[in-house]
Design a protein around this motif. Structure first.
Motif, short mmCIF file in Angstrom:
data_model
loop_
_atom_site.label_atom_id
_atom_site.label_comp_id
_atom_site.label_asym_id
_atom_site.label_seq_id
_atom_site.Cartn_x
_atom_site.Cartn_y
_atom_site.Cartn_z
N VAL A 74 28.76 -12.31 10.10
CA VAL A 74 27.79 -11.64 9.26
C VAL A 74 26.37 -11.97 9.71
CG1 VAL A 74 26.81 -11.55 6.93
CG2 VAL A 74 29.29 -11.45 7.23
N GLU A 75 26.11 -13.25 9.97
CA GLU A 75 24.78 -13.68 10.39
C GLU A 75 24.38 -13.08 11.74
OE1 GLU A 75 22.58 -15.19 8.54
OE2 GLU A 75 24.09 -15.08 6.95
N GLU A 76 25.33 -13.00 12.67
CA GLU A 76 25.03 -12.42 13.98
C GLU A 76 24.68 -10.94 13.85
OE1 GLU A 76 27.71 -15.15 17.02
OE2 GLU A 76 28.66 -13.52 15.89
N ASP A 77 25.39 -10.23 12.98
CA ASP A 77 25.10 -8.82 12.77
C ASP A 77 23.74 -8.63 12.10
OD1 ASP A 77 27.40 -7.99 13.96
OD2 ASP A 77 28.51 -7.64 12.11
N LYS A 78 23.40 -9.51 11.18
CA LYS A 78 22.07 -9.44 10.55
C LYS A 78 20.98 -9.62 11.60
CE LYS A 78 23.27 -11.01 5.88
NZ LYS A 78 23.10 -12.09 4.87
N SER A 79 21.20 -10.54 12.53
CA SER A 79 20.22 -10.77 13.60
C SER A 79 20.08 -9.55 14.50
CB SER A 79 20.64 -11.98 14.44
OG SER A 79 20.65 -13.16 13.67
N LEU A 80 21.21 -8.87 14.76
CA LEU A 80 21.18 -7.68 15.60
C LEU A 80 20.38 -6.56 14.92
CD1 LEU A 80 24.78 -7.40 17.09
CD2 LEU A 80 22.66 -7.75 18.34
N VAL A 81 20.63 -6.33 13.64
CA VAL A 81 19.91 -5.29 12.92
C VAL A 81 18.42 -5.60 12.90
CG1 VAL A 81 19.57 -4.20 10.66
CG2 VAL A 81 21.88 -4.65 11.48
N HIS A 82 18.08 -6.87 12.67
CA HIS A 82 16.67 -7.28 12.65
C HIS A 82 16.03 -7.05 14.01
CE1 HIS A 82 13.08 -9.48 11.59
NE2 HIS A 82 13.25 -10.30 12.61
N LEU A 83 16.76 -7.35 15.07
CA LEU A 83 16.23 -7.18 16.42
C LEU A 83 16.02 -5.70 16.73
CD1 LEU A 83 15.45 -8.43 19.14
CD2 LEU A 83 17.85 -8.26 19.81
N ILE A 84 16.96 -4.86 16.33
CA ILE A 84 16.83 -3.42 16.57
C ILE A 84 15.62 -2.87 15.83
CG2 ILE A 84 17.92 -1.18 16.20
CD1 ILE A 84 20.64 -2.60 16.58
N ASP A 85 15.40 -3.34 14.61
CA ASP A 85 14.24 -2.88 13.83
C ASP A 85 12.93 -3.31 14.48
OD1 ASP A 85 15.76 -1.61 11.91
OD2 ASP A 85 15.86 -3.36 10.59
N LYS A 86 12.95 -4.39 15.24
CA LYS A 86 11.73 -4.91 15.87
C LYS A 86 11.41 -4.23 17.20
CE LYS A 86 11.18 -9.24 16.40
NZ LYS A 86 11.50 -10.63 16.80
N MET A 87 12.25 -3.31 17.64
CA MET A 87 12.10 -2.73 18.97
C MET A 87 10.71 -2.14 19.20
SD MET A 87 14.29 0.27 20.87
CE MET A 87 13.56 1.56 19.87
N GLU A 88 10.16 -1.47 18.20
CA GLU A 88 8.86 -0.81 18.37
C GLU A 88 7.71 -1.80 18.49
OE1 GLU A 88 8.32 2.04 15.31
OE2 GLU A 88 9.99 3.30 15.94
N GLU A 89 7.96 -3.07 18.18
CA GLU A 89 6.91 -4.08 18.28
C GLU A 89 6.72 -4.56 19.72
OE1 GLU A 89 7.70 -7.24 15.60
OE2 GLU A 89 8.02 -5.93 13.86
N TYR A 90 7.68 -4.25 20.59
CA TYR A 90 7.61 -4.71 21.97
C TYR A 90 6.80 -3.72 22.81
CZ TYR A 90 11.19 -8.27 21.14
OH TYR A 90 11.88 -9.35 20.68
N GLU A 91 5.88 -4.24 23.60
CA GLU A 91 5.08 -3.39 24.47
C GLU A 91 5.90 -2.89 25.65
OE1 GLU A 91 1.56 -5.36 25.71
OE2 GLU A 91 0.79 -5.65 23.67
N LYS A 151 31.80 -6.35 6.28
CA LYS A 151 31.99 -7.81 6.21
C LYS A 151 31.38 -8.39 4.94
CE LYS A 151 31.75 -8.21 11.23
NZ LYS A 151 30.91 -8.64 12.36
N THR A 152 30.25 -7.81 4.51
CA THR A 152 29.59 -8.30 3.30
C THR A 152 30.49 -8.12 2.09
OG1 THR A 152 27.41 -7.80 4.22
CG2 THR A 152 27.56 -8.05 1.83
N VAL A 153 31.17 -6.97 2.01
CA VAL A 153 32.09 -6.73 0.89
C VAL A 153 33.25 -7.71 0.94
CG1 VAL A 153 33.69 -5.06 -0.15
CG2 VAL A 153 31.46 -4.30 0.69
#
Length: 445
Positions: A349-366, A425-427
């Motif tokens: 669950v934690e690894e998937d949360k990190s992946l979603v967070h990373l994908i959301d941050k994509m636009e922050e990368y130059e 997994k959360t359910v």
């Protein structure tokens, strides 16, 4: 700017398209008002953008009461099989030469995806000859074009009584989705509304659909009603039906983080099914982690000694606990089964949360390359398996913009897949917590 001014200023082209749609809608008798907004629907609705909540949708321009008629689309504006054939003689004649094609042709996630791809390819091959006879342009004959067309139709089709293929309802498909709930409060006062506002001859069938929409013979139109009360500026939502997240993802391409109709199934032995009269689809775990009524009934009966099942079976089927020991045994069994499910999965669950967070941050990368390196480090081989690396660094003949668009598309799909499995997994994790709480509570009694 439209509605309450939430439209993104950069979406001028899309706004122009909506204006053209509403101008066409007015011509065909769909209620459109120029007085409230340049993109107004009737006197109470507007078209706006809701970032993070479905994108383009419908908002309230004034307070709306539950049960109120929102939009009426006359039969003449509905796009159906019959209406298309009556307007296009070439299409009509071509279809008659292919009678085997139906009007609609156009266990868990991996199986559903594979099944959908296989079905789509089969239907495309079946319809290919007809499309060539219609002399469609080559780009429209491709499998990718077929996927887009069938996806567009299936995700927007509404039920009508005279055509099994359903209909496309212009303007009516602007509403975003709200999941129906089993909460009785969501249906309260419908009878009062009928008594106070409806005509004497309004039948029960009509009153039962006041919270959504449906085709009404007496007015020859598809009518949409408010599910609840709305304040000015709120997004007005429509229920398409009861769907799990996997079904929403398959048919409509989105997920609900808090879906009251989510169902998670856990593996059950054959004898558990044979002891119960409940259908398999009723044996699941709710979105909040609680086992369904049918699942608890089936497991309580299964956990009862065979010689006692006949005498106390009525307790199990009524939903009552059979005994403290029986209840603890069932909860331990469910908890262990769920724990085993989580341990068998390649990511946590934690690894998937990190992946979603990373994908959301994509636009922050130059630099997209820097993001690709970090994503590879977090997700390992999964990232490469999604062909995102190939798209990110381009393929032969692609320009930079094409590579970027392809990369974004693949990443969006990957995000949906990660979000779905995270919700699953959360359910399961919630169910473990629920079972543990019940066990601890019973053990202290």
């Amino acid at each position: 700017m439209v509605g309450n001014g939430k439209m993104n200023p950069s979406s001028e082209a899309e706004e122009g398209g909506v204006k053209s749609l509403l101008k066409w809608a007015a011509k065909y008798g769909i209620e459109v008002s120029e007085s409230c907004s340049s993109l107004g629907l009737g006197h109470c609705l507007g078209v706006s953008c809701f970032p993070g909540a479905g994108g383009r949708g419908v908002d309230a321009l004034r307070p709306i009461s539950k049960g109120e008629l929102l939009l009426k689309v006359p039969k003449s504006a509905l796009i159906t099989t019959d209406s298309l054939l009556s307007r296009d003689e070439t299409l009509s004649l071509a279809l008659k030469a292919h009678p085997s094609l139906s009007s609609t042709q156009v266990d868990y996630a991996i199986w559903a995806a594979q099944k959908a791809v296989t079905k789509a390819k089969y239907e495309w091959e079946q319809a290919f000859t007809l499309m060539k006879e219609l002399m469609l342009k080559p780009p429209l004959l491709t499998f990718r074009a077929w996927i887009w067309a069938t996806g567009t139709i299936s995700s927007r089709t509404l039920h009508i009584p005279w055509d099994e293929a359903g209909c496309l309802c212009p303007v009516g498909d602007l509403f975003n989705y709200a999941a129906p709930t089993e909460d009785p409060d969501s249906f309260e006062n419908v009878e009062n509304w009928q008594n106070e506002h409806a005509k004497d001859d309004l039948d029960i069938h009509h009153s039962q659909r006041l919270t959504d929409g449906g085709y009404e013979e007496d007015v020859a139109a598809y009518c949409f009603y408010a599910k609840k009360n709305y304040n000015v500026g709120e997004q007005v939502l429509l229920s398409y039906g009861t769907y799990t997240n996997l079904e929403l993802l398959e048919y409509y391409g989105f997920l609900l983080e808090d879906n009251p109709n989510e169902k998670v199934f856990i593996p059950l032995d054959l004898d558990m099914h044979s002891l119960s009269c409940w259908p398999k689809e009723s044996l699941y775990i709710h979105q909040n982690g609680r086992p369904s009524f049918a699942l608890m009934c089936a497991l309580r009966l299964w956990a009862t000694p065979p010689q006692q099942r006949k005498s106390i079976g009525h307790l199990a089927y009524s939903g009552c606990p059979i005994s403290k020991g029986n209840e603890i045994y069932v909860m331990k069994w469910i908890g262990k089964k769920c724990d085993a499910l989580l341990k068998e999965m390649p990511t946590s669950v934690e690894e998937d949360k990190s992946l979603v967070h990373l994908i959301d941050k994509m636009e922050e990368y130059e630099n997209l390359g820097e993001w690709v390196k970090e994503a590879s480090a977090v997700s390992g081989s999964e990232f490469g398996d999604n062909n995102i690396l190939k798209a990110a660094y381009g393929v032969e003949g692609d320009d930079e913009l094409t590579s970027l668009v392809r990369t974004k598309m693949l990443i969006d799909r990957w995000k949906l897949a990660v979000q779905w499995r995270l919700m699953y997994k959360t359910v399961v994790a919630r169910c473990i917590s629920y079972c543990t709480d019940i066990i601890n509570s019973l053990s202290t009694q």
